[in-house]
Design a protein around this motif. Structure first.
Motif, PDB file in Angstrom:
ATOM      1  N   SER A 121      -3.552  11.043 -11.284  1.00 18.20           N
ATOM      2  CA  SER A 121      -2.292  10.854 -12.020  1.00 18.20           C
ATOM      3  C   SER A 121      -1.239  10.198 -11.142  1.00 18.20           C
ATOM      4  O   SER A 121      -0.469   9.338 -11.609  1.00 18.20           O
ATOM      5  CB  SER A 121      -1.776  12.207 -12.521  1.00 18.20           C
ATOM      6  N   MET A 122      -1.161  10.591  -9.857  1.00 16.26           N
ATOM      7  CA  MET A 122      -0.210   9.956  -8.949  1.00 16.26           C
ATOM      8  C   MET A 122      -0.549   8.479  -8.754  1.00 16.26           C
ATOM      9  O   MET A 122       0.331   7.610  -8.793  1.00 16.26           O
ATOM     10  CB  MET A 122      -0.190  10.692  -7.610  1.00 16.26           C
ATOM     11  N   LYS A 123      -1.820   8.204  -8.549  1.00 16.07           N
ATOM     12  CA  LYS A 123      -2.245   6.811  -8.373  1.00 16.07           C
ATOM     13  C   LYS A 123      -1.876   5.961  -9.579  1.00 16.07           C
ATOM     14  O   LYS A 123      -1.293   4.871  -9.453  1.00 16.07           O
ATOM     15  CB  LYS A 123      -3.759   6.754  -8.168  1.00 16.07           C
ATOM     16  N   GLN A 124      -2.227   6.445 -10.768  1.00 16.42           N
ATOM     17  CA  GLN A 124      -2.013   5.647 -11.971  1.00 16.42           C
ATOM     18  C   GLN A 124      -0.529   5.450 -12.268  1.00 16.42           C
ATOM     19  O   GLN A 124      -0.120   4.391 -12.747  1.00 16.42           O
ATOM     20  CB  GLN A 124      -2.729   6.284 -13.164  1.00 16.42           C
ATOM     21  N   ALA A 125       0.294   6.461 -11.989  1.00 21.84           N
ATOM     22  CA  ALA A 125       1.733   6.307 -12.202  1.00 21.84           C
ATOM     23  C   ALA A 125       2.293   5.208 -11.295  1.00 21.84           C
ATOM     24  O   ALA A 125       3.162   4.421 -11.704  1.00 21.84           O
ATOM     25  CB  ALA A 125       2.444   7.631 -11.942  1.00 21.84           C
ATOM     26  N   LEU A 126       1.808   5.131 -10.067  1.00 21.47           N
ATOM     27  CA  LEU A 126       2.227   4.054  -9.163  1.00 21.47           C
ATOM     28  C   LEU A 126       1.726   2.698  -9.634  1.00 21.47           C
ATOM     29  O   LEU A 126       2.480   1.707  -9.669  1.00 21.47           O
ATOM     30  CB  LEU A 126       1.708   4.332  -7.749  1.00 21.47           C
ATOM     31  N   LEU A 127       0.458   2.642 -10.013  1.00 23.84           N
ATOM     32  CA  LEU A 127      -0.148   1.348 -10.348  1.00 23.84           C
ATOM     33  C   LEU A 127       0.353   0.804 -11.680  1.00 23.84           C
ATOM     34  O   LEU A 127       0.351  -0.413 -11.886  1.00 23.84           O
ATOM     35  CB  LEU A 127      -1.671   1.480 -10.358  1.00 23.84           C
ATOM     36  N   ARG A 128       0.799   1.682 -12.579  1.00 25.44           N
ATOM     37  CA  ARG A 128       1.389   1.166 -13.824  1.00 25.44           C
ATOM     38  C   ARG A 128       2.695   0.438 -13.541  1.00 25.44           C
ATOM     39  O   ARG A 128       3.050  -0.499 -14.248  1.00 25.44           O
ATOM     40  CB  ARG A 128       1.609   2.307 -14.822  1.00 25.44           C
ATOM     41  N   ALA A 141       0.866  -1.180   0.000  1.00 20.90           N
ATOM     42  CA  ALA A 141       0.000   0.000   0.000  1.00 20.90           C
ATOM     43  C   ALA A 141       0.902   1.228   0.000  1.00 20.90           C
ATOM     44  O   ALA A 141       1.836   1.319   0.801  1.00 20.90           O
ATOM     45  CB  ALA A 141      -0.918   0.013   1.218  1.00 20.90           C
ATOM     46  N   TYR A 142       0.642   2.142  -0.926  1.00 14.18           N
ATOM     47  CA  TYR A 142       1.419   3.374  -1.022  1.00 14.18           C
ATOM     48  C   TYR A 142       0.678   4.481  -0.277  1.00 14.18           C
ATOM     49  O   TYR A 142      -0.511   4.705  -0.511  1.00 14.18           O
ATOM     50  CB  TYR A 142       1.643   3.757  -2.491  1.00 14.18           C
ATOM     51  N   LEU A 143       1.386   5.157   0.615  1.00 11.65           N
ATOM     52  CA  LEU A 143       0.786   6.212   1.435  1.00 11.65           C
ATOM     53  C   LEU A 143       1.015   7.556   0.752  1.00 11.65           C
ATOM     54  O   LEU A 143       2.140   8.069   0.712  1.00 11.65           O
ATOM     55  CB  LEU A 143       1.400   6.209   2.834  1.00 11.65           C
ATOM     56  N   LEU A 144      -0.042   8.110   0.205  1.00 12.18           N
ATOM     57  CA  LEU A 144       0.022   9.382  -0.507  1.00 12.18           C
ATOM     58  C   LEU A 144      -0.371  10.487   0.472  1.00 12.18           C
ATOM     59  O   LEU A 144      -1.475  10.482   1.009  1.00 12.18           O
ATOM     60  CB  LEU A 144      -0.927   9.345  -1.713  1.00 12.18           C
ATOM     61  N   GLN A 145       0.537  11.413   0.696  1.00  9.58           N
ATOM     62  CA  GLN A 145       0.315  12.418   1.733  1.00  9.58           C
ATOM     63  C   GLN A 145      -0.584  13.538   1.225  1.00  9.58           C
ATOM     64  O   GLN A 145      -0.235  14.256   0.289  1.00  9.58           O
ATOM     65  CB  GLN A 145       1.654  12.996   2.192  1.00  9.58           C
ATOM     66  N   THR A 146      -1.769  13.676   1.857  1.00  8.22           N
ATOM     67  CA  THR A 146      -2.739  14.694   1.468  1.00  8.22           C
ATOM     68  C   THR A 146      -2.920  15.777   2.536  1.00  8.22           C
ATOM     69  O   THR A 146      -3.648  16.745   2.300  1.00  8.22           O
ATOM     70  CB  THR A 146      -4.114  14.057   1.182  1.00  8.22           C
TER      71      THR A 146
END
Length: 464
Positions: free
Chosen positions: A385-392, A219-224
């Protein structure tokens, strides 16, 4: 250099040796993932320790290194000093669609000090061991600086453009609150951020391995979001006297009482949106309860990152320094303590009122440094865009929001209306206790994680 001189940008437009920087042109060269480890190691070897009191080497040498790496691929950066040696670098790349709002991508060049006696290796040696680069800044945040620099160089070499106009900044002074870095640049040179609406920086986008019902999952923790900062000085006043004479107005005793009351205070829990979504999603993944009861089993699934998350469940106040007295047999008339307070969005006034009440009538509370809390949505085109770059790069992973218990230079950019996120992508081994290495000893980052991050960041910049 005078302060007036320091306010003027120092711009380097020549390569080392005096040769004019060539115009950017498409050429072949290493991919970002192929030079990111070199860039990270070379940055770590430059001691840019920030002691928070104006001492130390400053960021100038690291900034000059960045300028050299830009000039080598034909880019002209701008180097600015807020004080002699306190250097920030800015470079802007035109995007494919300049009609869209711009993006800021920023890192900081300073690091916290390191005591070599505590480390297994030279903290400024950038030794590669066990597949990792070791050294102060490997985690915070010369790893991300290297990812940024590697991608800028690749864009320049190949003639590639980011998706939109992008301002890249390598700040000074983040580790002391940014007064000589991000806040100074916003105060004196806000034009660098004209048209910028969003920003990404550190302490987000790294992975933790979570024990889910289906087995381990990254799981990637994206800081919001990030908590606000209030660095306070408690100053107790009393009556000076001889150490052999009873004294019911002892400043040290009064200070100790204030410290005991602050340390013993139970700050109420409150779940801001990013924390609530993180806990609820983790609960669904793991089958553990995310209700306001015993959260310890759920937090434990985050490994080393649980400390950051635990720090966002409530406001906090930690005593970090003490100072009083000058001789064993003299009762001093003053005693001071430093307190590091972090508050959730909307809590600053309540926190300050509570601290003053707990300090008591004989202890004054001085604000040494304060900065705002931030909260941005876990939605919208940039987040997608951040999510998709990670998931690719890592299909099947989860991407979760979280609030940072510390702070970043996004606070300064927030004053310009820029929404900031933490996105320094790293795919980490499940057994690497990564988060506790922020400001810790034996800081290190896996080379494979750097290569992953360079690819993900480049993908994001081309598609955001």
């Amino acid at each position: 250099m005078s302060h007036d001189d320091a306010d003027r940008p120092v711009t380097i437009t020549e390569q080392p040796g005096g040769a004019p920087a060539p115009a950017p042109r498409p050429v072949s060269g290493p991919a970002p993932e192929d030079e990111v480890a070199r860039l990270c190691a070379e940055l770590i070897r430059i001691d840019s320790s920030n002691y928070g009191d104006g001492s130390g080497p400053g960021e100038r040498q690291a900034a000059e290194y960045v300028m050299e790496q830009l000039a080598e691929v034909g880019l002209e950066g701008t180097l600015l000093e807020s004080e002699p040696g306190r250097a920030t670098v800015v470079v802007r790349l035109e995007g494919e669609d300049s009609s869209r709002p711009g993006l800021a991508v920023h890192g900081h060049l300073d690091v916290v000090p390191a005591d070599a006696a505590d480390w297994q290796v030279d903290p400024f040696g950038a030794e590669e061991r066990d597949g990792c680069i070791w050294g102060r800044g490997a985690v915070d945040m010369k790893d991300m600086d290297a990812m940024i620099l590697a991608n800028i160089r690749h864009f320049a070499r190949t003639g590639t453009k980011p998706a939109r106009d992008t301002t890249f900044v390598f700040f000074a002074d983040e580790e002391a609150g940014g007064e000589q870095g991000s806040h100074w640049l916003v105060d004196h040179h806000p034009h660098f951020f004209e048209g910028v609406s969003e920003a990404i920086s550190e302490v987000g986008g790294y992975s933790v391995t979570v024990p889910t019902r289906q087995g381990p999952q990254r799981a990637y923790l994206l800081q919001t979001a990030e908590k606000g900062i209030a660095w306070l000085r408690l100053r107790a006043h009393g009556r000076a006297g001889h150490g052999s004479v009873p004294n019911d107005e002892n400043a040290i005793v009064r200070l100790a009482g204030a410290i005991g009351r602050i340390a013993g205070h139970e700050w109420p829990r409150e779940y801001i949106a990013s924390v609530r979504e993180l806990l609820d999603t983790l609960g669904t993944m793991t089958g553990l309860s995310s209700s306001d009861g015993d959260l310890e089993p759920l937090l434990a699934t985050l490994g080393g990152a649980q400390g950051f998350v635990r720090g966002t469940l409530r406001d906090t106040a930690n005593v970090t320094m003490l100072d009083s007295g000058y001789k064993h047999n003299v009762i001093p008339q003053t005693a001071t303590a430093a307190v590091d307070c972090r508050f959730l969005p909307g809590h600053e006034d309540a926190l300050m009122a509570t601290i003053r009440e707990l300090a008591g009538e004989h202890v004054e509370v001085e604000v040494v440094h304060r900065d705002v809390a931030l909260e941005a949505p876990f939605s919208g085109d940039l987040v997608e865009s951040m999510k998709q770059a990670l998931l690719r790069e890592d299909p099947g992973a989860a991407v979760l929001p979280y609030c940072l218990s510390g702070g970043t230079d996004n606070k300064a950019l927030g004053r310009l209306g820029i929404s900031g996120y933490g996105f320094a992508p790293l795919r980490l081994p499940a057994d690497l206790d990564f988060a506790p290495m922020f400001h810790g000893i034996d800081e290190r980052v896996p080379v494979d994680s750097l290569r992953f991050g360079a690819r993900v960041l480049g993908d994001f910049l081309r598609t955001c």
